[in-house]
Structures are given as structure tokens and as C-alpha cells.
Design an enzyme around this catalytic site. Structure first.
Site, PDB file in Angstrom:
ATOM      1  N   CYS A   1       1.330  -7.825  27.455  1.00  0.00           N
ATOM      2  CA  CYS A   1       2.381  -8.332  26.579  1.00  0.00           C
ATOM      3  C   CYS A   1       1.968  -8.005  25.139  1.00  0.00           C
ATOM      4  CB  CYS A   1       2.529  -9.839  26.755  1.00  0.00           C
ATOM      5  SG  CYS A   1       1.012 -10.740  26.339  1.00  0.00           S
TER       6      CYS A   1
ATOM      7  N   GLU B   1      -6.247 -22.099  26.053  1.00  0.00           N
ATOM      8  CA  GLU B   1      -5.045 -22.321  25.235  1.00  0.00           C
ATOM      9  C   GLU B   1      -4.763 -23.810  25.068  1.00  0.00           C
ATOM     10  OE1 GLU B   1      -0.259 -21.776  25.220  1.00  0.00           O
ATOM     11  OE2 GLU B   1      -1.364 -20.271  26.361  1.00  0.00           O
TER      12      GLU B   1
ATOM     13  N   CYS C   1       6.304 -18.339  26.843  1.00  0.00           N
ATOM     14  CA  CYS C   1       6.596 -17.123  26.086  1.00  0.00           C
ATOM     15  C   CYS C   1       7.494 -16.168  26.871  1.00  0.00           C
ATOM     16  CB  CYS C   1       5.302 -16.456  25.635  1.00  0.00           C
ATOM     17  SG  CYS C   1       4.541 -15.389  26.863  1.00  0.00           S
TER      18      CYS C   1
ATOM     19  N   THR D   1       1.864 -21.718  26.937  1.00  0.00           N
ATOM     20  CA  THR D   1       2.849 -20.621  26.949  1.00  0.00           C
ATOM     21  C   THR D   1       2.896 -19.844  28.259  1.00  0.00           C
ATOM     22  OG1 THR D   1       1.264 -19.043  26.027  1.00  0.00           O
ATOM     23  CG2 THR D   1       2.635 -20.273  24.445  1.00  0.00           C
TER      24      THR D   1
ATOM     25  N   HIS E   1      -8.090 -25.113  30.169  1.00  0.00           N
ATOM     26  CA  HIS E   1      -7.697 -23.736  29.842  1.00  0.00           C
ATOM     27  C   HIS E   1      -7.863 -23.553  28.330  1.00  0.00           C
ATOM     28  CE1 HIS E   1      -5.144 -20.236  29.041  1.00  0.00           C
ATOM     29  NE2 HIS E   1      -5.331 -19.918  30.308  1.00  0.00           N
TER      30      HIS E   1
ATOM     31  N   CYS F   1      -2.498 -15.330  19.785  1.00  0.00           N
ATOM     32  CA  CYS F   1      -1.149 -14.788  19.964  1.00  0.00           C
ATOM     33  C   CYS F   1      -0.184 -15.537  19.041  1.00  0.00           C
ATOM     34  CB  CYS F   1      -0.714 -14.946  21.418  1.00  0.00           C
ATOM     35  SG  CYS F   1       1.024 -14.540  21.671  1.00  0.00           S
TER      36      CYS F   1
ATOM     37  N   HIS G   1      -6.047 -16.757  23.052  1.00  0.00           N
ATOM     38  CA  HIS G   1      -5.585 -18.060  23.557  1.00  0.00           C
ATOM     39  C   HIS G   1      -5.544 -19.136  22.489  1.00  0.00           C
ATOM     40  CE1 HIS G   1      -7.507 -15.917  27.013  1.00  0.00           C
ATOM     41  NE2 HIS G   1      -6.315 -16.154  27.498  1.00  0.00           N
TER      42      HIS G   1
END
Length: 316
Positions: free
Chosen positions: A17, A131, A200, A170, A129, A101, A79
Site C-alpha cells: 500500500c 499500531e 484504511c 487501521t 500490536h 503511515c 505502525h
């Protein structure tokens, strides 16, 4: 001996991405600008092949900032990181580049905006995680509560049910998240959601492509890493969409050929941090075993591009 025929449905969009593309470019440009070694806190993206490739070029991957020397640049992963990390880097007068991101950064800004308005946050995400850790670390301890399932919503203890907002990781499953949001809104009618959903575009697009190929395939393979949230969600989406055999593989060497005996069709996709070279490797492996006809199944066209930080666009 003639090979059995196989239709291989190639899902699109798949693979990198814009956020992953940008993060990898940031490490490569940092190495060009400052030379090796350049330090990277956590895997820049969740893919061993990508990380090993950057390591070979001179990137040093560490878990925490205190493993980095003061005099070399450090990059924060795609992340995102808690606010305390860039603050520590600045206090040590380090050169640092944030490869978070932009769509994750959007969630960070959202969380801060809600907190400034006096709202306590609920985050829908996976515990531990990177993120989730990064987003929860944007606000002081206790200001962001984590829920992973619909069941968690029933037991979460909030400060004031009238002053709540939610954000999401996301890379979640669109369908799972929908159920959790519905549960939150049922229990806390005043809860404020994002203007535009946090999941996302790339996660959503890859899941939609899987939903299109899964019902017509005897099996589906997702090329991706076991610690990649969006890749693991693709396996779950495929199973729910009616595919009897859906598996995550990092490389072609992990394909379980015995489990695929007797199939006449297979779908292949890749998580957002898996490079196309690994998808081609999987297709080549199938060509060795079968007489393959590849059919592209495209459900969306992506043309998103994110700029790299300005510090990398100016000469050293």
C-alpha cells in the site's frame, strides 16, 4: 506426464500500500543521505523479506530507542510510536525520521482532538500490536481503553458514558469492526466516531478483492507475515466468504502441496506489506506443479501516493 489444469485467480488490489511503499523508501533514502548504519525502531513493515533486504543495505533494526547511538539517524516504523519516543529522541538531540503511515497519523490526530474536547477514548484494536501501542501512547495512561471484541464492549469501564469517542486500528477486518462499533453505540449512545472510518483504504480494498475471489476458489493463499494484522485478516475474510481452505504463507516454500491435492482453482493475494516478487514466486511454484491459467480479478484501482518527510528531500 501432463500437468493438471489450474485456474489461478489473482486478486487486485494486493500487496504494497502507499504507506508501506513510503516507509521502505524512507529507509532507502536515509541510507543514501546519511550512509550506513541507519537505525530503525521495530520492523519498518511486517515482512521478513523486506526487513532482510534493508538490513543487507545497512539498516539496523532494534526494539527500543535506547539501543540506538546518539550520533546515527533513527527511523520510526510505519505502525507509529507513542509520543514518548520522539520526545526521547529529541531530548538526546538525535536525527530521527518518522515513517508512520499518514493514515495512522490521522488516527493519532483524531485521538488528540477528542481528548482536547474532554472525551475519553475507546480504541478498537489488537493488544500489543505496534499500531495499537503507538495510538494508545498518544494520550496519558488511562485515557485510551482497548476493546478487541464485542464481548469486551460489555465489560469496559468508562469514566463518563456521556463523554466518549472511539478510534480503530487501521488494519482490522471491516466486518468484525462493524459489529464492535454497533455494540459500542448500543451501550454508549453518546459515543463519537471518526468523521471517516479509520480502517484504511488499502485494508478495505484488499478485503473486498478477497471477497470477490474466495467463493469461486477451491483454496486461497495470502502472501504475508504471521505478525501482519492485515494479512491475517485476509485469511479470515476468505474463510467467511466461503473458501474451504485459506492459508497464510510467507514464501512459496511454505505452500502445503498435499493439502491442495485435487484442486482445480486457487486464489492468490498478498497483505499490504508483502512485495510483488513474493507473489510471483508463488505463481511460479504453481506453474511447476500445474498447467496454470492466470485470471486477474480486480475490484478497485489504487493511485494513492504519500510524500516522504521533507528532511529526506533536502541535501545533507
Amino acid at each position: 506426464m501432463t500437468k493438471p489444469r489450474l485456474t489461478l485467480y489473482l486478486a487486485a488490489p494486493r500487496g504494497f500500500c502507499a504507506g508501506v511503499d513510503r516507509a521502505i523508501k524512507i529507509v532507502e533514502m536515509a541510507l543514501q543521505k546519511w550512509g550506513a548504519p541507519v537505525y530503525v525502531r521495530h520492523e519498518i513493515v511486517h515482512n521478513k523479506f523486506v526487513v532482510d533486504g534493508l538490513r543487507a543495505k545497512g539498516a539496523v533494526f532494534v526494539e527500543e530507542l535506547d539501543e540506538c547511538p546518539d550520533d546515527r539517524p533513527v527511523i520510526f516504523s510505519a505502525h507509529g510510536v507513542p509520543k514518548s519516543v520522539p520526545a526521547s529522541a529529541a531530548a538526546r538531540e538525535m536525527i530521527y525520521v518518522d515513517a508512520t503511515c499518514p493514515l495512522v497519523s490521522k488516527v493519532h490526530v483524531e485521538a488528540q482532538r477528542h481528548a482536547d474536547a474532554g472525551l475519553q477514548m475507546i480504541m478498537i484494536g489488537h493488544k500489543g500490536h505496534p499500531e495499537t501501542v503507538g495510538t494508545m501512547g498518544q494520550l496519558p495512561e488511562g485515557e485510551v481503553l482497548l476493546v478487541e471484541t464485542v464481548e469486551d464492549v460489555a465489560t469496559v469501564q468508562v469514566r463518563d458514558p456521556e463523554k466518549l469517542a472511539f478510534v480503530t486500528q487501521t488494519t482490522l477486518s471491516v466486518d468484525d469492526t462493524k459489529d464492535i462499533i454497533a455494540a459500542l453505540e448500543a451501550r454508549f449512545p453518546a459515543i463519537v466516531g471518526p468523521h471517516k472510518e479509520d480502517i484504511c483504504y488499502a485494508t478495505t480494498n484488499r478485503q473486498e478483492a478477497v471477497k470477490a475471489v474466495a467463493p469461486k476458489s477451491d483454496a486461497l493463499l495470502v502472501v504475508g507475515a504471521p505478525n501482519s494484522s492485515n494479512s491475517r485478516r485476509l485469511v479470515e475474510v476468505a474463510s467467511r466468504a466461503g473458501c474451504n481452505y485459506a492459508q497464510l504463507v510467507q514464501r512459496a516454500t511454505e505452500i502445503d502441496w498435499r493439502a491442495l491435492e485435487g484442486i482445480s482453482s486457487i486464489a492468490v493475494t498478498a497483505g499490504a506489506s508483502a512485495p510483488e516478487i513474493l507473489v510471483n514466486e508463488v505463481i511460479d511454484a504453481f506453474r511447476e506443479h500445474y498447467d496454470v491459467t492466470v485470471e486477474l480479478v480486480e475490484t478497485a484501482v489504487e493511485n494513492v501516493e504519500f510524500k516522504v518527510p521533507r528532511v529526506l528531500r533536502v541535501p545533507a
